[in-house]
Design an enzyme around this catalytic site. Structure first.
Site, PDB file in Angstrom:
ATOM      1  N   ASN A 214      38.746  39.102  32.655  1.00 58.42           N
ATOM      2  CA  ASN A 214      40.017  38.370  32.515  1.00 58.42           C
ATOM      3  C   ASN A 214      40.006  37.010  33.225  1.00 58.42           C
ATOM      4  O   ASN A 214      40.739  36.105  32.844  1.00 58.42           O
ATOM      5  CB  ASN A 214      41.205  39.235  32.948  1.00 58.42           C
ATOM      6  CG  ASN A 214      41.144  39.704  34.369  1.00 58.42           C
ATOM      7  OD1 ASN A 214      40.109  39.615  35.013  1.00 58.42           O
ATOM      8  ND2 ASN A 214      42.247  40.223  34.870  1.00 58.42           N
TER       9      ASN A 214
ATOM     10  N   GLU B  23      39.074  45.344  44.192  1.00 66.16           N
ATOM     11  CA  GLU B  23      40.343  44.769  43.730  1.00 66.16           C
ATOM     12  C   GLU B  23      40.621  45.473  42.406  1.00 66.16           C
ATOM     13  O   GLU B  23      40.013  45.173  41.392  1.00 66.16           O
ATOM     14  CB  GLU B  23      40.162  43.256  43.591  1.00 66.16           C
ATOM     15  CG  GLU B  23      41.460  42.509  43.599  1.00 66.16           C
ATOM     16  CD  GLU B  23      41.861  42.120  42.199  1.00 66.16           C
ATOM     17  OE1 GLU B  23      42.619  42.910  41.588  1.00 66.16           O
ATOM     18  OE2 GLU B  23      41.423  41.062  41.734  1.00 66.16           O
TER      19      GLU B  23
ATOM     20  N   CYS C 215      45.649  41.639  36.790  1.00 63.92           N
ATOM     21  CA  CYS C 215      45.976  42.824  37.615  1.00 63.92           C
ATOM     22  C   CYS C 215      47.322  42.649  38.305  1.00 63.92           C
ATOM     23  O   CYS C 215      47.911  43.628  38.745  1.00 63.92           O
ATOM     24  CB  CYS C 215      44.930  43.029  38.690  1.00 63.92           C
ATOM     25  SG  CYS C 215      43.295  43.161  38.033  1.00 63.92           S
TER      26      CYS C 215
ATOM     27  N   GLU D  58      40.332  39.221  49.300  1.00 62.05           N
ATOM     28  CA  GLU D  58      39.544  38.086  48.815  1.00 62.05           C
ATOM     29  C   GLU D  58      40.355  36.815  49.055  1.00 62.05           C
ATOM     30  O   GLU D  58      41.586  36.856  49.000  1.00 62.05           O
ATOM     31  CB  GLU D  58      39.242  38.254  47.325  1.00 62.05           C
ATOM     32  CG  GLU D  58      38.323  39.446  47.059  1.00 62.05           C
ATOM     33  CD  GLU D  58      37.882  39.576  45.616  1.00 62.05           C
ATOM     34  OE1 GLU D  58      38.610  39.122  44.714  1.00 62.05           O
ATOM     35  OE2 GLU D  58      36.796  40.129  45.385  1.00 62.05           O
TER      36      GLU D  58
HETATM   37  C1  SIN Z   1      43.202  39.473  38.593  1.00 62.85           C
HETATM   38  O1  SIN Z   1      44.018  39.731  37.748  1.00 62.85           O
HETATM   39  O2  SIN Z   1      42.269  40.247  38.809  1.00 62.85           O
HETATM   40  C2  SIN Z   1      43.236  38.219  39.421  1.00 62.85           C
HETATM   41  C3  SIN Z   1      44.464  37.439  39.254  1.00 62.85           C
HETATM   42  C4  SIN Z   1      44.529  36.225  40.148  1.00 62.85           C
HETATM   43  O3  SIN Z   1      43.611  35.902  40.890  1.00 62.85           O
HETATM   44  O4  SIN Z   1      45.556  35.571  40.112  1.00 62.85           O
END
Ligand code: SIN
Length: 503
Positions: free
Chosen positions: A167, A268, A302, A482
């Site tokens: 993604n 994550e 996510c 992270e």
């Molecule tokens: C993710 O959806 O894994 C990361 C989203 C983000 O860094 O904003």
């Protein structure tokens, strides 16, 4: 050669290497030892964008060996030298932002403006950690007895395995690799099966920036080969840390495998973000926040708002405003500049989303708009995998849709009456990645922020991601952080040294 010509030359070389059908191991562009390759598809048109090696455990072990060989020299560089090379990598990435963004649109399907944003977002992690590299200090501890000195030094953890998702094909690599490299670790990246080309472009630019041979390796494989490489990265004793972004189910497997050699892990994982609109919220701000959070990457992040809790008093007005804005969403191929929502990553993602909607309907939810596959007419009669932006009303916490990570442009509206009730519903999930709420009451801001069982909370805003803050979840959403200085700590070991006989 003129400066501009030089730039053009790097660009054409980048494409040549990305489309060479090879991966990057030990500073060389290599094929899988089996000679096998697989196709990378454009999710919009289904066309084949290129072929990359279908590598296996043996190829992965070769890459780990290359990273292991490169470790001593990289670890021994001055932090300022590593920092300089990382900054050069960042510069090259930004110089090639257009090409990298276009490649990402082709490979991943997100709209051009988001792809361009992701390249900058990805580069911001490199900058942050390049700057942190020179400031990562240890400590001198006041001694417990005369004649002794106690100190704590920070050392790189060793070779790192990074397993990254489709993604964010660029930023999830830099968010893991930049802190690892800044700390003095070397890395082996396994990019997602659907998006290896963006990873190979990063590898090309890393080499151009002067990162030494074997410091940054990329092994590619398809869905079938992924468990083999994942298991190798998680169980090979030479890997000392695995960073993974992906589903909770796979994250549990990563953790279990990593335990065999007691590796450190950062995970994550999945989310089920509550997005709460209190009756004192500014509704236009809440709608704006919802669009930022919910529809980014067609709902495939996510941290996307997953359950939209709206106070019963403001539900009618909020729904009206939402439907009006949804009706204006521009959907289509990501290269069209005004497009806000692109296709889903593949046909499986579309059918999963449609199944979730049908079952929600069976359980009593009402489709206010969308719910179906969208036919966007494309050149050559190809049909992208688009889901109409969907709004569901009368959703309850008991329904399956309230417990699934949607990963699609679906807004699921749940009504609530009190703060206590909504906090209980929001926390009623094994996940704990991101949460959002909207209110104008400053006491409630503190109270609700403290009570939500989440690693990240956005108040009156739907965009929380940044290199300078710790990104990560609690409960089954993961372990570790992270970004930020905490993100660097994930790649260092503390060594305590006691010097005696000084009295
Ligand atoms: C993710 O959806 O894994 C990361 C989203 C983000 O860094 O904003």
């Amino acid at each position: 050669m003129k400066e501009t010509d030089k730039g053009a030359d790097t660009k054409s070389s980048m494409w040549a290497h990305v489309h060479l059908g090879r991966a990057m191991v030990g500073g060389e562009w290599i094929s899988a030892q089996s000679g096998l390759t697989y196709e990378v598809h454009n999710p919009l048109t289904g066309e084949v964008l290129g072929r990359v090696p279908k590598m296996n455990a043996e190829d992965c072990r070769l890459a780990i060996g290359a990273a292991q060989d490169a470790l001593p020299a990289w670890r021994d560089k001055l932090p300022a030298e590593r920092s300089r090379l990382l900054m050069r990598w960042r510069e090259l990435i930004l110089d090639h932002r257009e090409e990298l963004a276009k490649l990402m649109v082709d490979e991943q399907g997100k709209p051009y403006s988001e792809a361009r944003g992701e390249i900058s977002y990805g580069a911001s992690f490199i900058q942050w950690f390049a700057e942190e590299a020179v400031r990562d200090q240890g400590a001198i501890i006041p001694p417990f007895a005369h004649g002794r000195r106690l100190l704590v030094m920070k050392q790189p953890i060793g070779v790192v395995g990074a397993i990254t998702p489709w993604n964010f094909p660029n930023a999830m690599i830099t968010r893991k690799c930049a802190p690892a490299l800044a700390a003095g670790c070397t890395v082996v990246v396994k990019p997602a099966e659907d998006t290896p080309l963006s990873a190979l472009a990063l590898a090309y630019l890393a080499t151009e920036a002067g990162l030494p041979t074997g410091v940054f390796n990329v092994v590619t494989t398809n869905r079938e080969g992924a468990p083999d490489i994942g298991e190798t990265l998680c169980s090979d004793p030479r890997i000392r840390k695995v960073g993974f972004t992906g589903s909770t189910a796979v994250g549990k497997r990563v953790m279990a495998l990593a335990s065999s050699t007691v590796k450190r892990v950062s995970l994550e994982l999945g989310g089920n973000a509550p997005f709460i609109v209190f009756n004192d919220a500014q509704l236009d701000l809440a709608i704006k926040g919802l669009f930022t959070s919910k529809f980014r990457n067609a709902g495939q992040t996510c941290i996307c708002a997953n359950r939209i809790f709206v106070h019963a008093e403001v539900m009618p007005r909020f729904t009206e405003m939402l439907l009006e804005r949804v009706s204006r969403l521009k959907i289509g191929g990501g290269h069209e500049r005004s497009v806000e929502i692109g296709p889903l990553i593949n046909a499986r993602a579309l059918s999963r989303a449609r199944d979730l909607i049908s079952r929600a309907q069976e359980q009593g939810a009402q489709v206010l708009c969308g719910g179906k596959r969208l036919n966007v007419s494309l050149e050559e009669d190809k049909e992208g995998v688009f889901l109409q932006p969907t709004v569901l009303a009368n959703v309850t916490s008991e329904m399956e849709i309230s417990h699934a990570e949607l990963f699609a442009p679906i807004v699921s509206l749940i009504s609530f009456e009190s703060e206590a009730e909504v906090i209980e519903m929001a926390n009623d999930t094994p996940y704990g990645l991101a949460a959002y709420f909207f209110t104008e009451d400053h006491r409630r801001i503190w109270r609700v922020s403290e009570r939500l069982e989440y690693g990240m909370v956005g108040v009156n805003d739907g965009a929380i991601s940044t290199a300078v803050a710790p990104f990560g979840g609690v409960k089954e959403s993961g372990i570790g952080r992270e970004g930020s200085s905490w993100g660097l700590a994930e790649f260092t070991e503390l060594k305590y040294v006691m010097i005696g006989g000084l009295g």
